[in-house]
Design a protein around this motif. Structure first.
Motif, PDB file in Angstrom:
ATOM      1  N   SER A 119       0.842  -1.216   0.000  1.00 46.47           N
ATOM      2  CA  SER A 119       0.000   0.000   0.000  1.00 46.47           C
ATOM      3  C   SER A 119       0.869   1.255   0.000  1.00 46.47           C
ATOM      4  O   SER A 119       0.555   2.237  -0.695  1.00 46.47           O
ATOM      5  CB  SER A 119      -0.926  -0.011   1.212  1.00 46.47           C
ATOM      6  N   THR A 120       1.964   1.224   0.754  1.00 47.61           N
ATOM      7  CA  THR A 120       2.872   2.381   0.773  1.00 47.61           C
ATOM      8  C   THR A 120       3.509   2.592  -0.584  1.00 47.61           C
ATOM      9  O   THR A 120       3.629   3.734  -1.066  1.00 47.61           O
ATOM     10  CB  THR A 120       3.955   2.175   1.841  1.00 47.61           C
ATOM     11  N   ILE A 121       3.922   1.483  -1.200  1.00 44.57           N
ATOM     12  CA  ILE A 121       4.531   1.593  -2.527  1.00 44.57           C
ATOM     13  C   ILE A 121       3.520   2.113  -3.542  1.00 44.57           C
ATOM     14  O   ILE A 121       3.843   2.963  -4.396  1.00 44.57           O
ATOM     15  CB  ILE A 121       5.090   0.226  -2.959  1.00 44.57           C
ATOM     16  N   THR A 122       2.290   1.631  -3.455  1.00 44.91           N
ATOM     17  CA  THR A 122       1.246   2.097  -4.377  1.00 44.91           C
ATOM     18  C   THR A 122       1.000   3.594  -4.218  1.00 44.91           C
ATOM     19  O   THR A 122       0.875   4.330  -5.209  1.00 44.91           O
ATOM     20  CB  THR A 122      -0.060   1.326  -4.129  1.00 44.91           C
ATOM     21  N   ARG A 123       0.928   4.038  -2.977  1.00 49.09           N
ATOM     22  CA  ARG A 123       0.719   5.472  -2.728  1.00 49.09           C
ATOM     23  C   ARG A 123       1.887   6.304  -3.259  1.00 49.09           C
ATOM     24  O   ARG A 123       1.679   7.380  -3.857  1.00 49.09           O
ATOM     25  CB  ARG A 123       0.541   5.701  -1.226  1.00 49.09           C
ATOM     26  N   THR A 124       3.087   5.814  -3.063  1.00 49.46           N
ATOM     27  CA  THR A 124       4.256   6.532  -3.560  1.00 49.46           C
ATOM     28  C   THR A 124       4.239   6.626  -5.080  1.00 49.46           C
ATOM     29  O   THR A 124       4.537   7.683  -5.664  1.00 49.46           O
ATOM     30  CB  THR A 124       5.548   5.830  -3.097  1.00 49.46           C
ATOM     31  N   LEU A 125       3.865   5.533  -5.746  1.00 46.62           N
ATOM     32  CA  LEU A 125       3.805   5.541  -7.205  1.00 46.62           C
ATOM     33  C   LEU A 125       2.705   6.475  -7.712  1.00 46.62           C
ATOM     34  O   LEU A 125       2.879   7.151  -8.735  1.00 46.62           O
ATOM     35  CB  LEU A 125       3.563   4.122  -7.727  1.00 46.62           C
ATOM     36  N   GLN A 126       1.578   6.518  -6.990  1.00 43.30           N
ATOM     37  CA  GLN A 126       0.510   7.429  -7.381  1.00 43.30           C
ATOM     38  C   GLN A 126       0.951   8.887  -7.261  1.00 43.30           C
ATOM     39  O   GLN A 126       0.669   9.711  -8.143  1.00 43.30           O
ATOM     40  CB  GLN A 126      -0.731   7.175  -6.525  1.00 43.30           C
ATOM     41  N   GLU A 127       1.645   9.194  -6.182  1.00 38.38           N
ATOM     42  CA  GLU A 127       2.161  10.555  -6.007  1.00 38.38           C
ATOM     43  C   GLU A 127       3.162  10.892  -7.098  1.00 38.38           C
ATOM     44  O   GLU A 127       3.195  12.017  -7.614  1.00 38.38           O
ATOM     45  CB  GLU A 127       2.798  10.696  -4.626  1.00 38.38           C
TER      46      GLU A 127
END
Length: 226
Positions: A119-127
């Motif tokens: 989830s953290t990686i997904t959020r970082t990629l979205q940002e």
């Protein structure tokens, strides 16, 4: 991949050791060493290499003091030998700054990812994607402005060239008209050269005639006297 079913079996210590090699550090192993299988020196060094990789993901310039503590090494010489070994194994790339007592990391391999980190990686990629879209929008705006400026400059250049061409035509026509107005007829010019001007030429003619008469009269007087 290791099956999660091993976590609840008699091989749970091995499973835990494998997860440390996958995600953990040498400090994690030391914290649970009593419940885990012992490691050989080669395995310890391998786990230390992975621990440096984990630190490099957070800090690009790692102080020697942090490395000595995390890797449980006795002196700087052991630490530098371990880092050099990791570089030769292509685990990481960087340089040892002995003056400032730190490891400067340029590149390191990636480690496995825990499921809870997705989830953290997904959020970082979205940002990151949103940031890319903002940058792309800014670039497109700059390109649009540049194209508009180019079109304006082209239109201005064409206008100036047109005005210059018209000005050249006007100057050419004006010059031709002035030359035509001031030019004289060649036959008239020759006539003026042949015909003496009134007044001045008559005087000159009369003067020549009087001179001629005077010469004749003097000639007569000269003969009488003889």
């Amino acid at each position: 991949p290791v099956s999660p079913q091993l976590a609840d079996s008699e091989f749970s210590p091995v499973f835990r050791l494998l997860t440390i090699f996958a995600y953990g550090t040498y400090a994690d192993y030391l914290a649970e060493a009593a419940n885990l299988p012992p490691l050989t020196e080669a395995q310890k060094n391998k786990l230390r290499h992975l621990s440096v990789v984990t630190l490099a993901a957070k800090i690009k310039c790692i102080p020697y003091s942090v490395l000595l503590e995390q890797l449980q090494l006795k002196n700087v010489r052991q630490l530098e030998d371990l880092v050099i070994e990791a570089v030769y194994a292509d685990v990481l790339r960087g340089s040892l700054d002995q003056r400032n007592q730190r490891l400067e990391v340029d590149y390191s391999i990636g480690r496995d990812i825990r499921r809870e980190e997705l989830s953290t990686i997904t959020r970082t990629l979205q940002e990151w994607c949103q940031g890319c879209e903002v940058v792309l929008s800014g670039i497109e705006e700059q390109v649009s402005r540049a194209n508009q400026h180019k079109e304006q400059q082209l239109a201005l250049k064409q206008q100036i060239e047109s005005e210059v061409a018209n000005l050249k035509k006007t100057i050419k026509v004006t010059t031709a008209a002035a030359a035509a107005a001031t030019s004289q007829d060649p036959e008239q010019h020759l006539t003026e050269l042949r015909e003496p001007a009134p007044g001045t030429n008559q005087r000159q003619t009369s003067k020549k005639t009087s001179k001629a008469k005077g010469l004749r009269g003097s000639a007569k007087i000269w003969s009488k006297s003889n």
